[in-house]
Design an enzyme around this catalytic site. Structure first.
Site, PDB file in Angstrom:
ATOM      1  N   CYS A   2       0.842  -1.351  -0.087  1.00  0.00           N
ATOM      2  CA  CYS A   2       0.137   0.160  -0.015  1.00  0.00           C
ATOM      3  C   CYS A   2       0.892   1.097   0.096  1.00  0.00           C
ATOM      4  CB  CYS A   2      -0.835   0.383   1.200  1.00  0.00           C
ATOM      5  SG  CYS A   2      -2.012  -1.356   1.248  1.00  0.00           S
ATOM      6  N   ARG A  27       1.821   1.375  -5.827  1.00  0.00           N
ATOM      7  CA  ARG A  27       1.723   0.457  -4.765  1.00  0.00           C
ATOM      8  C   ARG A  27       0.640  -0.073  -4.423  1.00  0.00           C
ATOM      9  NH1 ARG A  27       6.319   0.886  -2.028  1.00  0.00           N
ATOM     10  NH2 ARG A  27       5.467  -0.139  -0.046  1.00  0.00           N
ATOM     11  N   TRP A  76      -3.585  -1.639  -1.311  1.00  0.00           N
ATOM     12  CA  TRP A  76      -3.785  -3.035  -2.120  1.00  0.00           C
ATOM     13  C   TRP A  76      -4.195  -4.014  -1.154  1.00  0.00           C
ATOM     14  CZ3 TRP A  76      -1.273  -7.903  -1.827  1.00  0.00           C
ATOM     15  CH2 TRP A  76      -1.784  -8.508  -2.896  1.00  0.00           C
ATOM     16  N   ASN A 102       0.913   0.241   6.100  1.00  0.00           N
ATOM     17  CA  ASN A 102       1.311  -0.640   5.128  1.00  0.00           C
ATOM     18  C   ASN A 102       2.135  -1.751   5.690  1.00  0.00           C
ATOM     19  OD1 ASN A 102       2.259  -1.512   2.868  1.00  0.00           O
ATOM     20  ND2 ASN A 102       4.068  -0.597   2.346  1.00  0.00           N
ATOM     21  N   GLY A 103       1.414  -2.945   5.234  1.00  0.00           N
ATOM     22  CA  GLY A 103       2.010  -4.365   5.773  1.00  0.00           C
ATOM     23  C   GLY A 103       0.980  -5.167   6.202  1.00  0.00           C
ATOM     24  N   GLU A 485      10.474 -14.746 -18.502  1.00  0.00           N
ATOM     25  CA  GLU A 485      10.174 -13.210 -18.527  1.00  0.00           C
ATOM     26  C   GLU A 485       9.274 -12.774 -19.425  1.00  0.00           C
ATOM     27  OE1 GLU A 485      10.288 -11.314 -16.150  1.00  0.00           O
ATOM     28  OE2 GLU A 485      10.115  -9.327 -16.925  1.00  0.00           O
ATOM     29  N   LYS A 489       5.444 -11.036 -18.555  1.00  0.00           N
ATOM     30  CA  LYS A 489       5.035  -9.769 -19.095  1.00  0.00           C
ATOM     31  C   LYS A 489       3.773  -9.690 -19.882  1.00  0.00           C
ATOM     32  CE  LYS A 489       7.855  -7.038 -17.519  1.00  0.00           C
ATOM     33  NZ  LYS A 489       8.088  -7.757 -16.514  1.00  0.00           N
ATOM     34  N   GLU A 492       0.987 -10.300 -16.893  1.00  0.00           N
ATOM     35  CA  GLU A 492       0.764  -9.456 -15.903  1.00  0.00           C
ATOM     36  C   GLU A 492       0.031  -8.053 -16.456  1.00  0.00           C
ATOM     37  OE1 GLU A 492       4.063  -7.936 -13.366  1.00  0.00           O
ATOM     38  OE2 GLU A 492       5.523  -8.301 -15.286  1.00  0.00           O
ATOM     39  N   HIS A 508       5.811 -33.368 -22.811  1.00  0.00           N
ATOM     40  CA  HIS A 508       5.515 -34.020 -21.619  1.00  0.00           C
ATOM     41  C   HIS A 508       4.049 -33.801 -21.011  1.00  0.00           C
ATOM     42  CE1 HIS A 508       9.342 -36.401 -21.765  1.00  0.00           C
ATOM     43  NE2 HIS A 508       9.724 -35.178 -22.004  1.00  0.00           N
ATOM     44  N   LYS A 607       3.760  -2.743  -7.123  1.00  0.00           N
ATOM     45  CA  LYS A 607       5.017  -2.589  -7.738  1.00  0.00           C
ATOM     46  C   LYS A 607       5.903  -3.409  -6.707  1.00  0.00           C
ATOM     47  CE  LYS A 607       8.392  -1.412 -10.242  1.00  0.00           C
ATOM     48  NZ  LYS A 607       8.588  -1.972 -11.303  1.00  0.00           N
TER      49      LYS A 607
HETATM   50  C1  AGP Z   1       7.732  -7.888 -12.670  1.00  0.00           C
HETATM   51  O1  AGP Z   1       7.200  -7.226 -13.575  1.00  0.00           O
HETATM   52  C2  AGP Z   1       6.728  -7.851 -11.325  1.00  0.00           C
HETATM   53  N1  AGP Z   1       6.078  -6.601 -11.151  1.00  0.00           N
HETATM   54  C3  AGP Z   1       7.163  -8.718 -10.457  1.00  0.00           C
HETATM   55  O2  AGP Z   1       7.262  -9.871 -10.612  1.00  0.00           O
HETATM   56  C4  AGP Z   1       8.417  -8.117  -9.600  1.00  0.00           C
HETATM   57  O3  AGP Z   1       9.528  -8.556 -10.392  1.00  0.00           O
HETATM   58  C5  AGP Z   1       8.462  -8.852  -8.177  1.00  0.00           C
HETATM   59  O4  AGP Z   1       7.650  -8.475  -7.503  1.00  0.00           O
HETATM   60  C6  AGP Z   1       9.940  -8.711  -7.580  1.00  0.00           C
HETATM   61  O5  AGP Z   1       9.827  -7.387  -7.106  1.00  0.00           O
HETATM   62  P1  AGP Z   1      11.364  -6.751  -6.550  1.00  0.00           P
HETATM   63  O6  AGP Z   1      12.294  -6.982  -7.753  1.00  0.00           O
HETATM   64  O7  AGP Z   1      11.259  -5.437  -6.324  1.00  0.00           O
HETATM   65  O8  AGP Z   1      11.713  -7.733  -5.531  1.00  0.00           O
END
Ligand code: AGP
Length: 612
Positions: A2, A27, A76, A102-103, A485, A489, A492, A508, A607
């Site tokens: 958050c 966030r 969030w 936040n937490g 990766e 992308k 997400e 498999h 994020k």
């Molecule tokens: C990647 O596009 C995502 N936003 C997510 O997987 C991110 O890489 C992951 O949460 C790790 O975050 P960090 O690199 O800040 O630890």
């Protein structure tokens, strides 16, 4: 995951709080709220479900809320669905204590039951309301003031928190407390700012205090005092933030993600320049001696999400260049796996934010078990950067889009350079190889630049598949890491179901999912594995797949198999991910845009995942 903000000073708080929250929406953005107090007058609390703009409209951009002391929050959801009742700030029934958080408070249920037995009632499903009422409980029980009540609460709760709390009896102050969730305190003449992250306060101040774990802050207008759990005052130095303000803005691009894709050449160049001095790898921020590097018996790479995919890539690169066994682990798995480590183990934690809860916990576990630790981190002063024995900073600058691009690319390059240096120290690569590797890495920024000039072709192809339901990515070795990766992308930001598969594994089971027209992207940058992957592509093509080939210039035979081919410049196969990922970032971006989605703030995501 958050965002919290706070302000005490001479100006009206609400507009400043809203501006700060707008820089933290990445966030979390399912609800938001403000609490503002004008001296000893009753505080005003306004909350709204949905994006921040709804709260802004509700308060006429903050104009309707009078007062120069306030806190704010963009959420969030963790405990309790996104709703106005669950939105922060939360307060006691008499509004004598108001807070944002936040937490995650892990033991909030038992504490809530305790408070109910003590006569408290609850109006939300959140752990935050429990924390605020715990503070109230201790304030009333011991009557020793806010610091004492907060400390007693911190000792009692388990979990993570960045808390900002206002007390009726202290109308011109805000009290903060932190454990594991990020928070910074900005201070200027007569003004004090609180934020979860730098972009929220950068336009107001560059002078910040980093509040440490298990520390409490007492903040007034232009002043701040800090205490430990023994309520002893702690002296702190102000740190100057070096980021430039416009770096945290869009710079003319429609989305932060496209801006950051285009910033990759510079970000990679800046990271290279920070590590290569006079043509040699210089690991200044790393205290590992050559002897320790020679004695390394194994390396564990721990990360989450895209950073984990960097780890998969580096496993191939580091093992090949150093012959040290490398194991790559998800942070969330490592921390509960009872890992077998020794003092000759190096644990590398890769994290853009440096605040990912699972990665931070894994780092602490590794230190507990006596391993040497090294963070590859983008955010200066973040928890992982501060707690690792060694840190190798990436210089991607502020990355705002939830989907990482430039940070990912800089992590790759930092990892390559680490592998090259370790390989040199251990005598696994010759001086000539060392020089050639460095020369290839020095070319990457320009090669990335060149790829960005071809984005229209990717955009055209992406528009053909904007209604795809499933996209598969297949590859072997480093190509498999590229696929991981590329697939993330796609998932997400475009919400298209996608899977990355080691090309040899497809038969498999998963090959049963291939139907007429299913898009399969074959990554073919590894010469030794090229023919094998082509065979796997033929297998899926014979079952109706539509094939996109992703390969290096010169491998034109791919066009005998692929329906559409994207070429990337040639580089040493170890470093091919840095180039092949660019078209895949663009493809995911354009599909997301074609579907009219919010590229920078995809649904359900945040994020930095600072909770388990
Ligand atoms: C990647 O596009 C995502 N936003 C997510 O997987 C991110 O890489 C992951 O949460 C790790 O975050 P960090 O690199 O800040 O630890």
């Amino acid at each position: 995951m958050c965002g919290i903000v706070g302000y005490i000073g001479t100006q009206q708080a609400a507009p400043i709080l809203l501006d700060g929250l707008s820089k933290l929406e990445y966030r979390g953005y399912d609800s938001a709220g403000l609490a503002v107090r004008d001296g000893t007058a009753e505080p005003e609390i306004v909350k709204a479900k949905g994006r921040l703009k709804i709260l802004s409209e509700k308060t006429n951009n903050g104009e309707t809320m009078i007062g120069s002391c306030g806190i704010g929050h963009t959420r969030w959801a963790t405990h309790g669905e996104p709703s106005e009742d669950n939105a922060h700030p939360h307060c006691t029934d008499d509004r004598s204590i108001i807070g944002v958080h936040n937490g995650i408070i892990d033991n909030y249920k038992e504490l809530r039951e305790k408070l109910v037995r003590k006569g408290y009632s609850f109006h939300s499903e959140t752990d935050t309301e429990v924390a605020i009422k715990m503070v109230d409980y201790y304030l009333r029980k011991y009557n020793m003031g806010p610091i004492d009540a907060i400390v007693r609460t911190m000792v009692r709760v388990r979990g993570s928190y960045a808390l900002a709390i206002m007390f009726k009896e202290y109308p011109d102050e805000i009290f903060v407390a932190r454990k594991d969730s990020p928070m910074i305190i900005g201070v200027e003449e007569g003004e004090t700012y609180i934020a979860s992250d730098v972009p929220a306060i950068l336009r107001y101040t560059r002078n910040v205090y980093y509040i440490g774990n298990n520390e409490i802050g007492r903040l007034g207008a232009g002043c701040a005092k800090f205490y430990n759990l023994d309520q002893e005052e702690i002296q702190k130095e102000l740190t100057e933030i070096k980021w430039d303000a416009e770096a945290a803005e869009k710079g003319g691009f429609e989305h932060f993600m496209m801006k950051e894709i285009h910033e990759q050449p510079k970000a990679v160049q800046d990271t290279i320049n920070a590590i290569i001095k006079d043509g040699r790898v210089s690991l200044e921020g790393i205290s590992l001696t050559e002897e320790e590097i020679l004695n390394l018996r194994d390396i564990n790479i721990v990360a989450c999400g895209s950073a984990y995919h960097v780890g998969i890539t580096l496993q191939y690169v580091i093992e090949d260049l150093t012959r040290i066994p490398v194991r790559v682990e998800l942070g969330s798995e490592f921390r509960y796996r009872k890992p077998i480590l020794s003092d000759n183990t190096l644990v590398i934690v890769i994290s853009q934010s440096g605040e990912t809860a699972d990665s931070l916990a894994a780092l602490r576990e590794a230190k507990e078990l006596g391993a040497k630790t090294l963070g590859i981190v983008n955010v200066i002063g973040s928890s992982i950067a501060r707690e690792a024995d060694n840190v190798l900073y990436t210089l991607a600058g502020p990355e705002i889009a939830v989907a990482t691009t430039k940070a990912y690319s800089t992590q790759l390059v930092a990892g390559y350079l680490l592998a090259i240096e370790f390989g040199r120290v251990r005598g696994n690569i010759t001086e000539e190889q060392y020089q050639n590797f460095i020369a290839d890495i020095q070319k990457l920024p320009r090669q990335i630049e060149g790829l960005l000039e071809e984005q229209e072709r990717i955009q055209w192809f992406a528009s053909k598949f904007s209604n795809a339901h499933d996209v598969f990515f297949i590859g072997r070795g480093v190509d498999y890491a590229i696929c991981l990766e590329g697939s993330l992308k796609m998932k997400e930001i475009s919400y298209v179901h996608s899977e990355a598969y080691a090309a040899g594994e497809l038969k498999h089971g998963t090959i049963s999912l291939i139907e007429d027209g299913t898009l399969v992207v074959g990554s073919l940058t590894q010469p030794d594995l090229f023919e094998k992957t082509i065979s796997n592509m033929v297998e899926v093509k014979s079952r109706g797949a539509y094939l996109m080939g992703l390969t290096s210039y010169g491998n034109y035979s791919v066009e005998d198999t692929a329906n559409f081919t994207v070429y990337v410049p040639r580089t040493d196969p170890h470093f091919a991910n840095s180039l092949a990922i660019i078209p895949l970032q663009l493809m995911a971006y354009y599909i997301s845009v074609a579907k009219g989605l919010d590229v920078d703030k995809p649904r359900n995501l945040a994020k930095s995942v600072t909770v388990e």
